[in-house]
Design a protein around this motif. Structure first.
Motif, PDB file in Angstrom:
ATOM      1  N   LEU A  52       0.850  -1.189   0.000  1.00  0.00           N
ATOM      2  CA  LEU A  52       0.000   0.000   0.000  1.00  0.00           C
ATOM      3  C   LEU A  52       0.888   1.243   0.000  1.00  0.00           C
ATOM      4  O   LEU A  52       1.651   1.478   0.930  1.00  0.00           O
ATOM      5  N   LEU A  53       0.794   2.034  -1.099  1.00  0.00           N
ATOM      6  CA  LEU A  53       1.653   3.203  -1.243  1.00  0.00           C
ATOM      7  C   LEU A  53       1.090   4.440  -0.567  1.00  0.00           C
ATOM      8  O   LEU A  53       1.821   5.395  -0.299  1.00  0.00           O
ATOM      9  N   GLN A  54      -0.219   4.473  -0.278  1.00  0.00           N
ATOM     10  CA  GLN A  54      -0.860   5.653   0.296  1.00  0.00           C
ATOM     11  C   GLN A  54      -1.787   5.232   1.431  1.00  0.00           C
ATOM     12  O   GLN A  54      -2.595   4.309   1.273  1.00  0.00           O
ATOM     13  N   SER A  55      -1.648   5.890   2.570  1.00  0.00           N
ATOM     14  CA  SER A  55      -2.479   5.556   3.729  1.00  0.00           C
ATOM     15  C   SER A  55      -3.944   5.906   3.473  1.00  0.00           C
ATOM     16  O   SER A  55      -4.262   6.753   2.623  1.00  0.00           O
ATOM     17  N   LEU A  56      -4.834   5.264   4.270  1.00  0.00           N
ATOM     18  CA  LEU A  56      -6.254   5.585   4.212  1.00  0.00           C
ATOM     19  C   LEU A  56      -6.554   6.739   5.168  1.00  0.00           C
ATOM     20  O   LEU A  56      -5.915   6.872   6.222  1.00  0.00           O
ATOM     21  N   SER A  57      -7.505   7.579   4.806  1.00  0.00           N
ATOM     22  CA  SER A  57      -7.944   8.664   5.698  1.00  0.00           C
ATOM     23  C   SER A  57      -9.214   8.189   6.408  1.00  0.00           C
ATOM     24  O   SER A  57     -10.219   7.894   5.752  1.00  0.00           O
ATOM     25  N   VAL A  58      -9.169   8.091   7.769  1.00  0.00           N
ATOM     26  CA  VAL A  58     -10.289   7.507   8.522  1.00  0.00           C
ATOM     27  C   VAL A  58     -10.733   8.447   9.637  1.00  0.00           C
ATOM     28  O   VAL A  58     -10.016   9.378  10.015  1.00  0.00           O
ATOM     29  N   ARG A  59     -11.943   8.165  10.154  1.00  0.00           N
ATOM     30  CA  ARG A  59     -12.489   8.886  11.319  1.00  0.00           C
ATOM     31  C   ARG A  59     -13.099   7.853  12.258  1.00  0.00           C
ATOM     32  O   ARG A  59     -13.706   6.876  11.790  1.00  0.00           O
ATOM     33  N   PRO A  60     -12.970   8.074  13.575  1.00  0.00           N
ATOM     34  CA  PRO A  60     -13.593   7.136  14.523  1.00  0.00           C
ATOM     35  C   PRO A  60     -15.109   7.140  14.354  1.00  0.00           C
ATOM     36  O   PRO A  60     -15.727   8.186  14.113  1.00  0.00           O
ATOM     37  N   VAL A  61     -15.720   5.968  14.510  1.00  0.00           N
ATOM     38  CA  VAL A  61     -17.182   5.848  14.476  1.00  0.00           C
ATOM     39  C   VAL A  61     -17.678   5.914  15.924  1.00  0.00           C
ATOM     40  O   VAL A  61     -17.279   5.090  16.761  1.00  0.00           O
ATOM     41  N   LEU A  62     -18.511   6.907  16.219  1.00  0.00           N
ATOM     42  CA  LEU A  62     -19.021   7.096  17.575  1.00  0.00           C
ATOM     43  C   LEU A  62     -20.429   6.533  17.700  1.00  0.00           C
ATOM     44  O   LEU A  62     -21.210   6.551  16.734  1.00  0.00           O
ATOM     45  N   ALA A  63     -20.743   6.050  18.911  1.00  0.00           N
ATOM     46  CA  ALA A  63     -22.098   5.567  19.194  1.00  0.00           C
ATOM     47  C   ALA A  63     -23.030   6.762  19.370  1.00  0.00           C
ATOM     48  O   ALA A  63     -22.593   7.921  19.395  1.00  0.00           O
ATOM     49  N   ASP A  64     -24.317   6.450  19.513  1.00  0.00           N
ATOM     50  CA  ASP A  64     -25.302   7.530  19.665  1.00  0.00           C
ATOM     51  C   ASP A  64     -25.022   8.396  20.893  1.00  0.00           C
ATOM     52  O   ASP A  64     -25.332   9.592  20.912  1.00  0.00           O
ATOM     53  N   ASP A  65     -24.463   7.752  21.935  1.00  0.00           N
ATOM     54  CA  ASP A  65     -24.180   8.525  23.146  1.00  0.00           C
ATOM     55  C   ASP A  65     -22.815   9.202  23.084  1.00  0.00           C
ATOM     56  O   ASP A  65     -22.341   9.771  24.072  1.00  0.00           O
ATOM     57  N   GLY A  66     -22.128   9.113  21.926  1.00  0.00           N
ATOM     58  CA  GLY A  66     -20.841   9.768  21.761  1.00  0.00           C
ATOM     59  C   GLY A  66     -19.659   8.930  22.187  1.00  0.00           C
ATOM     60  O   GLY A  66     -18.525   9.410  22.117  1.00  0.00           O
ATOM     61  N   SER A  67     -19.900   7.684  22.629  1.00  0.00           N
ATOM     62  CA  SER A  67     -18.781   6.829  23.047  1.00  0.00           C
ATOM     63  C   SER A  67     -18.108   6.205  21.823  1.00  0.00           C
ATOM     64  O   SER A  67     -18.689   6.083  20.754  1.00  0.00           O
ATOM     65  N   ASP A  68     -16.856   5.801  22.040  1.00  0.00           N
ATOM     66  CA  ASP A  68     -16.058   5.217  20.957  1.00  0.00           C
ATOM     67  C   ASP A  68     -16.473   3.766  20.723  1.00  0.00           C
ATOM     68  O   ASP A  68     -16.538   2.962  21.661  1.00  0.00           O
ATOM     69  N   THR A  69     -16.731   3.380  19.449  1.00  0.00           N
ATOM     70  CA  THR A  69     -17.142   1.996  19.116  1.00  0.00           C
ATOM     71  C   THR A  69     -15.954   1.116  18.756  1.00  0.00           C
ATOM     72  O   THR A  69     -16.099  -0.092  18.620  1.00  0.00           O
ATOM     73  N   GLY A  70     -14.780   1.699  18.571  1.00  0.00           N
ATOM     74  CA  GLY A  70     -13.613   0.911  18.159  1.00  0.00           C
ATOM     75  C   GLY A  70     -13.527   0.718  16.650  1.00  0.00           C
ATOM     76  O   GLY A  70     -12.565   0.127  16.152  1.00  0.00           O
ATOM     77  N   LYS A  71     -14.520   1.221  15.906  1.00  0.00           N
ATOM     78  CA  LYS A  71     -14.522   1.110  14.449  1.00  0.00           C
ATOM     79  C   LYS A  71     -14.104   2.453  13.833  1.00  0.00           C
ATOM     80  O   LYS A  71     -14.232   3.508  14.462  1.00  0.00           O
ATOM     81  N   PHE A  72     -13.666   2.366  12.574  1.00  0.00           N
ATOM     82  CA  PHE A  72     -13.242   3.567  11.859  1.00  0.00           C
ATOM     83  C   PHE A  72     -13.850   3.553  10.446  1.00  0.00           C
ATOM     84  O   PHE A  72     -13.795   2.528   9.748  1.00  0.00           O
ATOM     85  N   GLU A  73     -14.434   4.693  10.048  1.00  0.00           N
ATOM     86  CA  GLU A  73     -14.994   4.792   8.697  1.00  0.00           C
ATOM     87  C   GLU A  73     -13.982   5.486   7.783  1.00  0.00           C
ATOM     88  O   GLU A  73     -13.141   6.264   8.240  1.00  0.00           O
ATOM     89  N   ILE A  74     -14.097   5.177   6.460  1.00  0.00           N
ATOM     90  CA  ILE A  74     -13.110   5.656   5.477  1.00  0.00           C
ATOM     91  C   ILE A  74     -13.808   6.577   4.475  1.00  0.00           C
ATOM     92  O   ILE A  74     -14.428   6.109   3.520  1.00  0.00           O
ATOM     93  N   PRO A  75     -13.731   7.895   4.687  1.00  0.00           N
ATOM     94  CA  PRO A  75     -14.296   8.811   3.691  1.00  0.00           C
ATOM     95  C   PRO A  75     -13.367   9.039   2.490  1.00  0.00           C
ATOM     96  O   PRO A  75     -13.807   9.432   1.419  1.00  0.00           O
ATOM     97  N   ALA A  76     -12.050   8.810   2.653  1.00  0.00           N
ATOM     98  CA  ALA A  76     -11.079   9.040   1.580  1.00  0.00           C
ATOM     99  C   ALA A  76     -10.164   7.825   1.485  1.00  0.00           C
ATOM    100  O   ALA A  76      -9.425   7.534   2.422  1.00  0.00           O
TER     101      ALA A  76
END
Length: 720
Positions: free
Chosen positions: A49-73
Motif C-alpha cells: 500500500l503506497l498511500q495511507s487511508l484517511s479515517v475517522r472514529p465511528v461514535l455511538a449515539d451517546d458519543g462513546s467510541d465503538t472501536g470502528k473507523f470509517e473511510i471517507p477518503a
C-alpha cells in the motif's frame, strides 16, 4: 502589530486492523473510473500500500467510541484490500496504515473525500513515457513492464516510441504546443533531424493534422502495399539491407520501405531474371516494363495458341475440387441463404478450380521463333506475362511480299528503348523506359494565364480521344457519316493513295503521351471489353472464313463492327506543331480539333460521364496558380476563388480538388463548345434577382476558409 501565523497541526497516523475499518457513506466517489479494483488489488499485492487511508472514529449515539473507523477518503484502496482478504491473500487482522482525523473535526467527511480526489494532479503523459524508459534502462523488459502496469506489451512499445521522439518536440508537447496525436505521428520516422524539419515546415501552416505529418515523414518512402514491394517481398528487401518505417499507432499496411532506389533495383533484377527464364521458351524478343501503356500491342499480330492439357495430378485435383463443390451445392440446394462458412468455402473452391482451368497456351515452334512476349507487373504486384505477339517486320517474308510488293530486309525487332542483352536462349530482352515529364513554367507566376503545357495538353486530349473512340464505337450512324466524309474527300479531292485499291483505312492511333490513370479508366475498360467480344467471335485466321462470317451478319451487327473498327482511327490528340513539314501543321491541328468537336457533338460526349475529373495529379498541380483560381472561379464563383488566393500552390491544389469534386468543371480542351454556347444563351436571360450575390455562401468550405477576412467589421472589432 502583525498577527502571528497560525500553526498547522497534522492528524496522527497509526496502523489499524483491517477488520476495524468500514467504508464511509460520505465518500463522494460513486462512478467507476481509472483502473479496476481487481488491477489495484494486484498492484497492492505486488508493491504494498503506497498511500495511507484517511479515517475517522465511528461514535455511538451517546458519543462513546465503538472501536470502528470509517473511510471517507481511500475507498477504492479499501475495496482492493477487501478483495485480497476475500481471496485469503491478506489476513483480516492485518494492520493498515491510516491517517486518523478527529471525530469532532470542523472539516466534514465529504470535504475530505472531495479534496483527496480533486487536489491531486494527474501524471503528465510525457512523464509516463519517460518513466517507462527509465524502467527499461534499469533492466526491465517490455513484458515485465506490461505485467506490472496491467497494459499490453504493445502499449509499452508505443510509450517507449513516444519517448524517443526528438527532445525539442517533446518539450513542445510538455508545454502544450503540440497535441498527443501530432506527437504520435512523429514516431513514424525515427530521424530526429527530419522530425524537426517537418515541424518547422508546418508549424505556421493551417494544416498541422497528424496525417499531414505522417505524409511528410514518409513522402520519400514506399508503402509495403505498393505492387513493387509486394513483388519483391519485404523480407527480400530487408535482406538486401533496406530499412523499414512502421507506425505503432495506426494501421500502416505493413509499413514503408525507406530506400526506393534499392527497391527499384530489386524489382528490375527480379523482372530480368523472370524474363531470362521466359526467354528459354524460344521467343525472339522480350520487352520488360514495370508499366505497359494503354495500346502497347498496337500494330502487332497476336498468335493463337492451344490451351495446354492438364497433367494427371492436376486433373485429379480439379476433379476432387469439383466433386466437393457440387456436393455442397446439392446439400444446401433450396436454401435462401448459405451459411457464411459454406459460402466462403465455395469461393475458395471456385478460385482453386479457376487457377487450374487457366491453362497456359501452347504455340507453334515456328511462330514462337518470330514472336515475342511482354513481361510486367499487374496492379496486385503479381508477375504478368503476355506471350505471342509478332511485329510487322518479323512477319514471314513471303506473306509481306505478296501483299506489299516491296522487298523487306531481315530484322531483329523494333527500336530498343533502353539497355538490351541477349541471354542464352537468344532472345532480345529490352527494358522500356517511361517518358520523362516535361518541366512546366514557373508555377508561382501570378501574371496572365499561360497556355497549358504541351505534355498536359497531349494527356488531356488522349483522354478525349479514347472517350470519343468509345462513343463512336457504339454509334454506327456517326461512324458511317465519319467514314463518308473520308471517302468524299478521297473521291472529290486530290488523293495520293497508293498500294491499295481503296484509300479508306483505319490506322490505330497510339497515344504517346498519356496519364498513368488512362489505362484503368472507365472508357478504356469499355473499349477493351467490346474489342475482346468481337475478337472472340471473328475467325481471324482465315480470310475466306472471315468473308463468310461478315456476309452472314445482319445489318445492325455489320454497322456495329464498322463503328468499332473505325473508332480505333479516332485521333483527337493535340500534338506539337512542326513548322518544317514533318508531323502536323498548325492548320492541320486546327482542322483536327475542329472536326473532333463535331464528332463530340454528334455522339453527345460528356467527359464528366466518361470519368475525368480535375485532381491534383491530373490537372491542378500541373498548371500555375492562376489556372487553379480560374477553375474554382468558374465552378464556384469569385467569392470562393478569393478565399483560396492566399494559399501556397500545393495547398491551393489540394483544396481546389475538394471544391471541384462533383462540380462537373472541365478545362477548355475537354469541353463541348456547343453546350457552352447554349449555356451562355440561357444565362443572358437570367434576371439580377436570380443571380446569387455571394456564391461562397453555398459552398461547403473548411473552417480556415470561412473565417472573417481582414477588413470585415468583425475583424476590425477583434483587432481593437
Amino acid at each position: 502589530m502583525a498577527k502571528p501565523a497560525q500553526k498547522v497541526t497534522l492528524s496522527p497516523s497509526r496502523d489499524i486492523p483491517f477488520d476495524k475499518l468500514l467504508l464511509s457513506q460520505a465518500n463522494v466517489r460513486r462512478i467507476k473510473a481509472g483502473i479496476s479494483v481487481e488491477e489495484l488489488a494486484e498492484d497492492i499485492a505486488r508493491r504494498g500500500l503506497l498511500q495511507s487511508l484517511s479515517v475517522r472514529p465511528v461514535l455511538a449515539d451517546d458519543g462513546s467510541d465503538t472501536g470502528k473507523f470509517e473511510i471517507p477518503a481511500g475507498g477504492r484502496r479499501f475495496q482492493a484490500l477487501s478483495l485480497l482478504v476475500k481471496q485469503k491473500r491478506l489476513a483480516k487482522t492485518t494492520p493498515i496504515p491510516c491517517i486518523v482525523r478527529d471525530a469532532n473535526s470542523a472539516i466534514l467527511a465529504e470535504d475530505d473525500s472531495l479534496a483527496e480526489n480533486m487536489q491531486r494532479a494527474a501524471l503528465h503523459p510525457l512523464d509516463q513515457f519517460r518513466a517507462f524508459v527509465a524502467l527499461r534502462e534499469k533492466g526491465q523488459g517490455d513484458e515485465e513492464i506490461a505485467a506490472a502496469f496491467f497494459v499490453t506489451p504493445q502499449v509499452v512499445k508505443q510509450r517507449l516510441k513516444l519517448a524517443a521522439v526528438a527532445p525539442a518536440l517533446l518539450e513542445l508537447y510538455a508545454d502544450d504546443e503540440m497535441t498527443l496525436e501530432q506527437l504520435m505521428a512523429f514516431t513514424v520516422n525515427p530521424d530526429h533531424e527530419r522530425q524537426v524539419q517537418v515541424w518547422e515546415a508546418i508549424k505556421s501552416s493551417w494544416n498541422k493534422e497528424p496525417y499531414q505529418i505522417r505524409r511528410f515523414l514518409t513522402e520519400t518512402s514506399v508503402r509495403a502495399s505498393d505492387r513493387r514491394a509486394v513483388f519483391v517481398g519485404v523480407k527480400a528487401y530487408e535482406a538486401a539491407g533496406g530499412a523499414m518505417l512502421h507506425d505503432l499507432f495506426q494501421g500502416d499496411d505493413g509499413g514503408w520501405l525507406e530506400d526506393p532506389a534499392l527497391l527499384d533495383r530489386l524489382v528490375s533484377e527480379k523482372l530480368q531474371a523472370e524474363a531470362e527464364v521466359i526467354a528459354t521458351e524460344g521467343w525472339k524478343w522480350i520487352e520488360v516494363s514495370l508499366d505497359l501503356p494503354y495500346g502497347y500491342t498496337h500494330g502487332l499480330r497476336r498468335l493463337s495458341g492451344d490451351p495446354a492439357p492438364m497433367t494427371d495430378d492436376e486433373g485429379v485435383a480439379h476433379a476432387k475440387l469439383l466433386a466437393e463443390y457440387r456436393a455442397l451445392e446439392e446439400e444446401y440446394e433450396g436454401q435462401d441463404e448459405l451459411p457464411e462458412e459454406v459460402d466462403t468455402r465455395l469461393g475458395v473452391l471456385e478460385v482453386a478450380m479457376e487457377k487450374l482451368e487457366a491453362r497456359p497456351l501452347i504455340f507453334d515452334t515456328e511462330d514462337v521463333a518470330r514472336a515475342g512476349a511482354f513481361v510486367t507487373l499487374d496492379r496486385y504486384g503479381e508477375l504478368a506475362v503476355h506471350r505471342g505477339f509478332v511485329r510487322p517486320e518479323d512477319e514471314p517474308r513471303e506473306e509481306i511480299d505478296v501483299h506489299s510488293g516491296e522487298p523487306v530486309a531481315d530484322g531483329q525487332g523494333g527500336d530498343v528503348e533502353a539497355s538490351a542483352s541477349n541471354n542464352a536462349g537468344g532472345a532480345m530482352i529490352t527494358f522500356g523506359g517511361q517518358a520523362l515529364e516535361e518541366t512546366t513554367a514557373d508555377d508561382e507566376d501570378e501574371g496572365a494565364l499561360k497556355p497549358l503545357p504541351e505534355r498536359l495538353l497531349m494527356e488531356l486530349t488522349a483522354h478525349r480521344t479514347l472517350a470519343l473512340r468509345e462513343a463512336v464505337g457504339r454509334s454506327p450512324d456517326v461512324a458511317l457519316t465519319l467514314l463518308l466524309i473520308k471517302l468524299v474527300g478521297d473521291t472529290f479531292r486530290t488523293s495520293n493513295s497508293a498500294g491499295s485499291c481503296l484509300e479508306a483505312s483505319v490506322r490505330h492511333v497510339y497515344m504517346s503521351a498519356q496519364a498513368s490513370d488512362l489505362k484503368d479508366s472507365v472508357v478504356a475498360k469499355l473499349v477493351d471489353d467490346r474489342h475482346a467480344e468481337w475478337e472472340a467471335d471473328l475467325p481471324l485466321g482465315d480470310d475466306a472464313a472471315l468473308w463468310d462470317y461478315l456476309t452472314a451478319l445482319d445489318q445492325g451487327s455489320r454497322l456495329s463492327l464498322l463503328a468499332h473498327c473505325l473508332s480505333f482511327g479516332i485521333n483527337a490528340l493535340h500534338e506539337k506543331v512542326n513548322p518544317y513539314g514533318a508531323g502536323i501543321s498548325a492548320s492541320g491541328l486546327t482542322k483536327r480539333m475542329t472536326q473532333s468537336d463535331l464528332v463530340a457533338r454528334a455522339v453527345e460526349l460528356d467527359m464528366v460521364e466518361a470519368g475525368w475529373e480535375p485532381t491534383a495529379d491530373t490537372y491542378l498541380n500541373r498548371v500555375p496558380k492562376a489556372r487553379i483560381l480560374e477553375a474554382v472561379r468558374e465552378a464556384k464563383g469569385e467569392g470562393t476563388a478569393q478565399l483560396l488566393d492566399h494559399l501556397k500552390k500545393g495547398e491551393m491544389a489540394t483544396e481546389a480538388e475538394r471544391l471541384l469534386k462533383g462540380s462537373g468543371w472541365l478545362p477548355d480542351v475537354l469541353r463541348r463548345h456547343d453546350l457552352e454556347a447554349l449555356d451562355g444563351a440561357e444565362g443572358q436571360g437570367a434576371s439580377d434577382d436570380e443571380i446569387d450575390p455571394d456564391p461562397a455562401d453555398s459552398v461547403d468550405l473548411p473552417a480556415f476558409l470561412t473565417a472573417e477576412l481582414p477588413g470585415d467589421e468583425a475583424s476590425k472589432v477583434a483587432a481593437e
